[in-house]
Design an enzyme around this catalytic site. Structure first.
Site, PDB file in Angstrom:
ATOM      1  N   TRP A 102       4.925  55.940  53.414  1.00 50.54           N
ATOM      2  CA  TRP A 102       6.161  56.652  53.771  1.00 50.54           C
ATOM      3  C   TRP A 102       6.358  56.696  55.276  1.00 50.54           C
ATOM      4  O   TRP A 102       7.484  56.609  55.762  1.00 50.54           O
ATOM      5  CB  TRP A 102       6.201  58.046  53.145  1.00 50.54           C
ATOM      6  CG  TRP A 102       6.420  57.966  51.660  1.00 50.54           C
ATOM      7  CD1 TRP A 102       5.551  58.345  50.683  1.00 50.54           C
ATOM      8  CD2 TRP A 102       7.581  57.439  50.975  1.00 50.54           C
ATOM      9  NE1 TRP A 102       6.089  58.092  49.443  1.00 50.54           N
ATOM     10  CE2 TRP A 102       7.323  57.543  49.581  1.00 50.54           C
ATOM     11  CE3 TRP A 102       8.789  56.896  51.399  1.00 50.54           C
ATOM     12  CZ2 TRP A 102       8.245  57.111  48.613  1.00 50.54           C
ATOM     13  CZ3 TRP A 102       9.708  56.465  50.436  1.00 50.54           C
ATOM     14  CH2 TRP A 102       9.429  56.585  49.066  1.00 50.54           C
ATOM     15  N   ASP A 171       8.060  65.169  57.494  1.00 56.40           N
ATOM     16  CA  ASP A 171       8.509  64.836  56.136  1.00 56.40           C
ATOM     17  C   ASP A 171       7.574  65.544  55.152  1.00 56.40           C
ATOM     18  O   ASP A 171       6.485  65.074  54.868  1.00 56.40           O
ATOM     19  CB  ASP A 171       8.452  63.316  55.937  1.00 56.40           C
ATOM     20  CG  ASP A 171       8.814  62.890  54.518  1.00 56.40           C
ATOM     21  OD1 ASP A 171       9.104  63.768  53.677  1.00 56.40           O
ATOM     22  OD2 ASP A 171       8.808  61.669  54.252  1.00 56.40           O
ATOM     23  N   LYS A 195      10.176  66.364  44.262  1.00 60.32           N
ATOM     24  CA  LYS A 195       8.725  66.415  44.118  1.00 60.32           C
ATOM     25  C   LYS A 195       8.282  67.840  43.810  1.00 60.32           C
ATOM     26  O   LYS A 195       7.687  68.106  42.786  1.00 60.32           O
ATOM     27  CB  LYS A 195       8.031  65.922  45.391  1.00 60.32           C
ATOM     28  CG  LYS A 195       8.592  64.608  45.956  1.00 60.32           C
ATOM     29  CD  LYS A 195       7.989  63.379  45.325  1.00 60.32           C
ATOM     30  CE  LYS A 195       8.733  62.084  45.566  1.00 60.32           C
ATOM     31  NZ  LYS A 195       8.847  61.621  46.935  1.00 60.32           N
TER      32      LYS A 195
HETATM   33  C1  LIG Z   1       9.421  60.431  47.671  1.00 63.70           C
HETATM   34  C2  LIG Z   1       9.264  60.462  49.145  1.00 63.70           C
HETATM   35  C3  LIG Z   1      10.266  59.990  50.004  1.00 63.70           C
HETATM   36  C4  LIG Z   1      11.535  59.304  49.510  1.00 63.70           C
HETATM   37  O1  LIG Z   1      12.326  60.143  48.771  1.00 63.70           O
HETATM   38  P1  LIG Z   1      13.743  59.620  48.204  1.00 63.70           P
HETATM   39  O2  LIG Z   1      14.398  60.916  47.864  1.00 63.70           O
HETATM   40  O3  LIG Z   1      13.463  58.752  47.022  1.00 63.70           O
HETATM   41  O4  LIG Z   1      14.430  58.909  49.296  1.00 63.70           O
HETATM   42  C5  LIG Z   1      10.065  60.103  51.359  1.00 63.70           C
HETATM   43  N1  LIG Z   1       8.943  60.652  51.860  1.00 63.70           N
HETATM   44  C6  LIG Z   1       7.946  61.116  51.063  1.00 63.70           C
HETATM   45  C7  LIG Z   1       6.725  61.712  51.678  1.00 63.70           C
HETATM   46  C8  LIG Z   1       8.083  61.033  49.686  1.00 63.70           C
HETATM   47  O5  LIG Z   1       7.100  61.497  48.897  1.00 63.70           O
END
Ligand SMILES: *Cc1c(COP(=O)(O)O)cnc(C)c1O
Length: 359
Positions: A102, A171, A195
């Site tokens: 990521w 993030d 998540k």
């Molecule tokens: C799932 C995830 C993303 C991407 O998320 P989307 O909503 O599919 O764009 C970005 N960063 C992390 C750490 C993730 O787990």
């Protein structure tokens, strides 16, 4: 009806109590005679939902008035571009820590807006640890420092923050609300909801107000953080149902004692699973012990030819979506807030029994 234990990394399991409440309110929310999905986003009713979600999140994470809470669309992946687009104005470069898949995606988008300084990377050891602060080379003249405190695919997590004068942009897609954090140490936090918060469709953003001044008029209207803040995240129609579900999840968290109580359970859950892996010669996890994720636990079998059988039998046992990310293979158990301790215990019991039969 039978519910399974769903270990999907995202969209992920939601608390059963939340789903039941949403079901109960589906045809007639609070006597209005319709669901939240069907309401005008400008109605007093929906605006009250939006404000409730903000207020609960602020209480859960102790967010003070220096910060603005935004609900943004396009997924965390769009934020990878929106962040440099908003925050790099007037700066030549941005700084990024590279701890896995990521981070790499975030870096790729940022390079479209300017120079990216990678302060440290664990790529050379296949992303199995977090570089220690002494190895971070932070350029204090860059726009901000971006970190990914939980790498959802690799299963690498860290909680400590470095000393820097740069605004730290994090993030927290797969770790928000799973452990206590000091929001005042961040410039900006963002997290895709699917998540640990709610359904897909909304990204929770917490932005320090002084950073909003960096957003330029020339930005696309719906990308402009200052504009989003000024319009209460409603420049255009927001993802109303996702925000409503997030509010229900925040309520559920408050009823359970908040983030500190969740963290205690999350420590217990992850210990149980890592112990089962470490006590066996049959299963293994490649991540250095201090960098292991509490939320996403990847593991492999000593005999990789048994993986398909493991996945097929675990499905039958009601333990769903244990396959690792398509880029890495193996297995991965995502055990976010909505996964109860009993779910992890059921997985560990299955793993022991599988080992007895095939080990
Ligand atoms: C799932 C995830 C993303 C991407 O998320 P989307 O909503 O599919 O764009 C970005 N960063 C992390 C750490 C993730 O787990």
């Amino acid at each position: 009806m039978s519910r399974v234990y769903n270990f999907c990394s995202g969209p992920a399991a939601l608390p059963e109590e939340v789903l039941l409440k949403a079901q109960k309110e589906m045809l007639d929310w609070h006597g209005v005679g319709m669901s939240v999905m069907e309401m005008s986003h400008r109605s007093d009713e929906f605006v009250s939902v939006l404000h409730s979600a903000k207020a609960r999140l602020a209480r859960l994470l102790n967010i003070n008035d220096d910060y603005e809470i935004l609900f943004v669309q396009g997924g965390a992946s769009s934020l990878f571009a929106q962040i440099p687009a908003n925050l790099m104005a007037g700066y030549r470069s941005s700084s990024y820590l590279d701890t896995g898949a990521w981070s790499v995606k975030a870096i790729k988008e940022a390079t479209k807006y300017g120079e990216v300084q990678v302060v440290a990377s664990s790529k050379s050891d296949n992303y199995t640890h977090v570089p220690s602060f002494s190895d971070w080379n932070i350029d204090e003249s860059s726009a901000y420092l971006h970190i990914t405190p939980n790498e959802t695919i690799g299963g690498v997590e860290f909680a400590d923050l470095p000393e820097t004068n740069l605004p730290i942009v994090a993030d927290l897609s797969s770790t928000i609300l799973s452990r206590e954090i000091d929001v005042s140490r961040y410039g900006m936090i963002y997290a895709g909801a699917q998540k640990n918060v709610g359904p897909a469709g909304v990204v929770i953003c917490i932005v320090r107000k002084d950073l909003l001044a960096r957003s330029q008029e020339s930005l696309p209207t719906t990308w402009n953080f200052a504009n989003l803040a000024a319009n209460d995240s409603m420049i255009n129609t927001p993802p109303t149902f996702a925000i409503y579900l997030a509010d229900l999840v925040f309520e559920w968290l408050e009823q359970r004692g908040g983030v500190a109580a969740m963290e205690t359970v999350n420590i217990e859950k992850s210990k149980l699973l890592y112990q089962a892996i470490d006590n066996s010669q049959f299963y293994s996890n490649p991540i250095h012990i201090n960098s292991r994720s509490r939320m996403n636990v990847p593991f492999v079998l000593a005999d990789a030819s048994l993986e398909k059988t493991f996945l097929a039998e675990s499905e039958v046992a009601g333990l769903k979506t244990l396959a690792g990310h398509r880029s890495v293979g193996g297995m991965r158990a995502s055990i976010y807030n909505a996964m109860p301790l009993e779910g992890v215990q059921a997985l560990v019991d299955f793993m022991l029994s599988f080992e007895k039969r095939y080990g």
